[in-house]
Scaffold this motif. Structure first.
Motif, PDB file in Angstrom:
ATOM      1  N   GLN A   1       0.847  -1.208   0.000  1.00  0.00           N
ATOM      2  CA  GLN A   1       0.000   0.000   0.000  1.00  0.00           C
ATOM      3  C   GLN A   1       0.874   1.247   0.000  1.00  0.00           C
ATOM      4  O   GLN A   1       1.881   1.320   0.700  1.00  0.00           O
ATOM      5  CB  GLN A   1      -0.916   0.004   1.221  1.00  0.00           C
ATOM      6  N   ALA A   2       0.484   2.228  -0.781  1.00  0.00           N
ATOM      7  CA  ALA A   2       1.236   3.478  -0.853  1.00  0.00           C
ATOM      8  C   ALA A   2       1.136   4.232   0.466  1.00  0.00           C
ATOM      9  O   ALA A   2       0.138   4.119   1.191  1.00  0.00           O
ATOM     10  CB  ALA A   2       0.704   4.342  -1.988  1.00  0.00           C
ATOM     11  N   LEU A   3       2.161   4.995   0.763  1.00  0.00           N
ATOM     12  CA  LEU A   3       2.151   5.790   1.986  1.00  0.00           C
ATOM     13  C   LEU A   3       1.005   6.803   1.928  1.00  0.00           C
ATOM     14  O   LEU A   3       0.732   7.375   0.863  1.00  0.00           O
ATOM     15  CB  LEU A   3       3.479   6.529   2.156  1.00  0.00           C
ATOM     16  N   PRO A   4       0.355   7.042   3.058  1.00  0.00           N
ATOM     17  CA  PRO A   4      -0.781   7.981   3.060  1.00  0.00           C
ATOM     18  C   PRO A   4      -0.350   9.441   3.036  1.00  0.00           C
ATOM     19  O   PRO A   4      -1.195  10.338   2.981  1.00  0.00           O
ATOM     20  CB  PRO A   4      -1.502   7.642   4.360  1.00  0.00           C
ATOM     21  N   PHE A   5       0.939   9.711   3.116  1.00  0.00           N
ATOM     22  CA  PHE A   5       1.420  11.102   3.164  1.00  0.00           C
ATOM     23  C   PHE A   5       2.645  11.247   2.267  1.00  0.00           C
ATOM     24  O   PHE A   5       3.386  10.293   2.012  1.00  0.00           O
ATOM     25  CB  PHE A   5       1.777  11.500   4.600  1.00  0.00           C
ATOM     26  N   ASP A   6       2.845  12.465   1.773  1.00  0.00           N
ATOM     27  CA  ASP A   6       4.070  12.775   1.032  1.00  0.00           C
ATOM     28  C   ASP A   6       4.856  13.902   1.711  1.00  0.00           C
ATOM     29  O   ASP A   6       5.859  14.375   1.187  1.00  0.00           O
ATOM     30  CB  ASP A   6       3.782  13.111  -0.427  1.00  0.00           C
ATOM     31  N   ALA A   7       4.372  14.340   2.877  1.00  0.00           N
ATOM     32  CA  ALA A   7       5.095  15.328   3.686  1.00  0.00           C
ATOM     33  C   ALA A   7       4.654  15.197   5.134  1.00  0.00           C
ATOM     34  O   ALA A   7       3.473  14.985   5.417  1.00  0.00           O
ATOM     35  CB  ALA A   7       4.840  16.741   3.190  1.00  0.00           C
ATOM     36  N   LEU A   8       5.615  15.301   6.034  1.00  0.00           N
ATOM     37  CA  LEU A   8       5.341  15.284   7.474  1.00  0.00           C
ATOM     38  C   LEU A   8       5.816  16.604   8.062  1.00  0.00           C
ATOM     39  O   LEU A   8       7.013  16.909   8.032  1.00  0.00           O
ATOM     40  CB  LEU A   8       6.066  14.121   8.161  1.00  0.00           C
ATOM     41  N   LEU A   9       4.872  17.405   8.543  1.00  0.00           N
ATOM     42  CA  LEU A   9       5.216  18.660   9.214  1.00  0.00           C
ATOM     43  C   LEU A   9       5.178  18.406  10.717  1.00  0.00           C
ATOM     44  O   LEU A   9       4.105  18.222  11.299  1.00  0.00           O
ATOM     45  CB  LEU A   9       4.236  19.765   8.831  1.00  0.00           C
ATOM     46  N   CYS A  10       6.342  18.371  11.326  1.00  0.00           N
ATOM     47  CA  CYS A  10       6.454  17.994  12.736  1.00  0.00           C
ATOM     48  C   CYS A  10       6.494  19.231  13.630  1.00  0.00           C
ATOM     49  O   CYS A  10       7.111  20.248  13.289  1.00  0.00           O
ATOM     50  CB  CYS A  10       7.704  17.152  12.960  1.00  0.00           C
ATOM     51  N   ALA A  11       5.866  19.121  14.791  1.00  0.00           N
ATOM     52  CA  ALA A  11       5.747  20.262  15.700  1.00  0.00           C
ATOM     53  C   ALA A  11       7.079  20.673  16.306  1.00  0.00           C
ATOM     54  O   ALA A  11       7.219  21.806  16.782  1.00  0.00           O
ATOM     55  CB  ALA A  11       4.741  19.946  16.803  1.00  0.00           C
ATOM     56  N   THR A  12       8.071  19.765  16.317  1.00  0.00           N
ATOM     57  CA  THR A  12       9.398  20.087  16.855  1.00  0.00           C
ATOM     58  C   THR A  12      10.469  19.398  16.020  1.00  0.00           C
ATOM     59  O   THR A  12      10.205  18.421  15.308  1.00  0.00           O
ATOM     60  CB  THR A  12       9.571  19.633  18.317  1.00  0.00           C
ATOM     61  N   ASP A  13      11.694  19.889  16.137  1.00  0.00           N
ATOM     62  CA  ASP A  13      12.827  19.234  15.474  1.00  0.00           C
ATOM     63  C   ASP A  13      13.007  17.809  15.972  1.00  0.00           C
ATOM     64  O   ASP A  13      13.351  16.906  15.196  1.00  0.00           O
ATOM     65  CB  ASP A  13      14.118  20.017  15.745  1.00  0.00           C
ATOM     66  N   GLU A  14      12.816  17.600  17.280  1.00  0.00           N
ATOM     67  CA  GLU A  14      13.019  16.274  17.851  1.00  0.00           C
ATOM     68  C   GLU A  14      12.059  15.256  17.239  1.00  0.00           C
ATOM     69  O   GLU A  14      12.441  14.125  16.915  1.00  0.00           O
ATOM     70  CB  GLU A  14      12.854  16.326  19.369  1.00  0.00           C
ATOM     71  N   LEU A  15      10.797  15.633  17.075  1.00  0.00           N
ATOM     72  CA  LEU A  15       9.832  14.745  16.431  1.00  0.00           C
ATOM     73  C   LEU A  15      10.247  14.472  14.989  1.00  0.00           C
ATOM     74  O   LEU A  15      10.143  13.330  14.503  1.00  0.00           O
ATOM     75  CB  LEU A  15       8.436  15.370  16.454  1.00  0.00           C
ATOM     76  N   ALA A  16      10.714  15.499  14.303  1.00  0.00           N
ATOM     77  CA  ALA A  16      11.120  15.342  12.908  1.00  0.00           C
ATOM     78  C   ALA A  16      12.281  14.362  12.768  1.00  0.00           C
ATOM     79  O   ALA A  16      12.307  13.536  11.844  1.00  0.00           O
ATOM     80  CB  ALA A  16      11.494  16.698  12.315  1.00  0.00           C
ATOM     81  N   LEU A  17      13.238  14.423  13.669  1.00  0.00           N
ATOM     82  CA  LEU A  17      14.390  13.527  13.595  1.00  0.00           C
ATOM     83  C   LEU A  17      13.967  12.069  13.723  1.00  0.00           C
ATOM     84  O   LEU A  17      14.491  11.193  13.033  1.00  0.00           O
ATOM     85  CB  LEU A  17      15.406  13.889  14.677  1.00  0.00           C
TER      86      LEU A  17
END
Length: 330
Positions: free
Chosen positions: A240-256
């Motif tokens: 199944q294809a990923l449901p997202f093509d971008a993740l906007l994270c509330a903090t740098d730590e979450l993004a990492l």
């Protein structure tokens, strides 16, 4: 000795004490006409204060001795001391307060009841909608400043909403159409300016929101986002294809954490999925597309507002600008 205007603005009680080779308490007694000093020493201190063109801030005039010289830096209920953001903010607050002759003391949320007995003013971090600290301090007559969204009393915050609006708009302009916001406990009914900015950009583009709400854990945000997103992807049907093509994270730590799990699963970042953060924390944000907030400016403005609170001025909120930082992940 002639001082420039800039020199006059940066002269502090601590500088006078160093030049006179006396304690800060002695400088305070001399400047405020209190007993306990010889006439010669008092005149020496006053002469130095004139030489450096010392002009105490409203806060410094209020915070001159004892408990009144202490500023309690109070954590929110769900915040822990070791988060990189709070370490950096605390460092800048400490410098800004010391420059005004104030003494910072760190208070965990569980110590809130002790704050009025041990400090003459406070700076509040991590406020939530049900937070009882503002009312407690107001009832105790303790001036305070909140680092957070507009609300009760004095406050300062980065312009989170505008930053996330601009970042979301940037990703949409790249052709991203399935943008997900990643944050903690998004289902909870409390103001979330970063989420508001994301939603505003999606509304403008006619796109639907997608929320990835992470549970609160007393561990690193990066580990929490890694574990949660990894389970989410593992539960998807094979192929199944990923449901997202971008993740906007509330903090740098979450993004990492998100970048790590995508890379571990062979997902190309940013070709297949862009990942962005917020804060631009030193070292941690290396290579991360993010939104930079000026933590030093937030700390300095917090202390300036605290001086206004001590001087009895009308409360106000200050929103500080943020900057998009484009790097490898978005």
């Amino acid at each position: 000795m002639k001082q420039t205007k800039q020199g006059a603005q940066t002269a502090t009680i601590r500088e006078i004490a160093r030049r006179a080779d006396v304690s800060i308490a002695s400088v305070s007694r001399a400047l405020n006409g209190k007993p306990g000093l010889s006439d010669a020493l008092r005149e020496k201190i006053l002469t130095i204060s004139r030489e450096v063109a010392y002009q105490p801030s409203a806060a410094a005039r209020q915070l001159i001795s004892g408990k009144a010289a202490v500023v309690g830096i109070s954590l929110g209920r769900q915040d822990i001391e070791l988060r990189p953001y709070y370490i950096l903010l605390y460092q800048h607050l400490t410098v800004a307060l010391h420059q005004q002759g104030m003494v910072p003391i760190f208070f965990h949320h569980a110590q809130t009841a002790e704050l009025p007995e041990r400090a003459g003013a406070a700076i509040l971090l991590g406020e939530t909608s049900e937070d009882a600290r503002p009312s407690l301090l107001e009832n105790a007559g303790v001036p305070f400043v909140r680092i957070g969204n507009p609300g009760q009393g004095f406050s300062v915050a980065p312009d989170d909403a505008q930053g996330f609006y601009e970042m979301t708009h940037h990703l949409i302009a790249q052709g991203r159409r399935r943008l997900a916001f990643v944050g903690g406990e998004l289902e909870m009914p409390h103001p979330h300016s970063r989420l508001e900015g994301y939603r505003r950009a999606l509304d403008t583009a006619g796109l639907s929101e997608q929320l990835i709400s992470l549970p609160h854990r007393f561990s690193s945000d990066s580990l929490t986002s890694y574990r949660y997103l990894n389970r989410l992807l593992a539960d998807m049907p094979s192929g199944q294809a990923l449901p997202f093509d971008a993740l906007l994270c509330a903090t740098d730590e979450l993004a990492l954490g998100c970048v790590a799990v995508l890379e571990d699963r062979g997902v190309d970042v940013p070709r297949h999925v862009a990942v962005t953060g917020f804060d631009d924390l030193p070292t941690l944000a290396t290579g991360l597309t993010t939104i930079r907030q000026d933590i030093a400016a937030i700390a300095a403005m917090s202390v300036e507002l605290l001086g206004e609170a001590l001087a009895g001025k009308a409360p106000r909120h200050v929103s500080l600008p943020v900057t998009l930082v484009m790097r490898e992940t978005g």
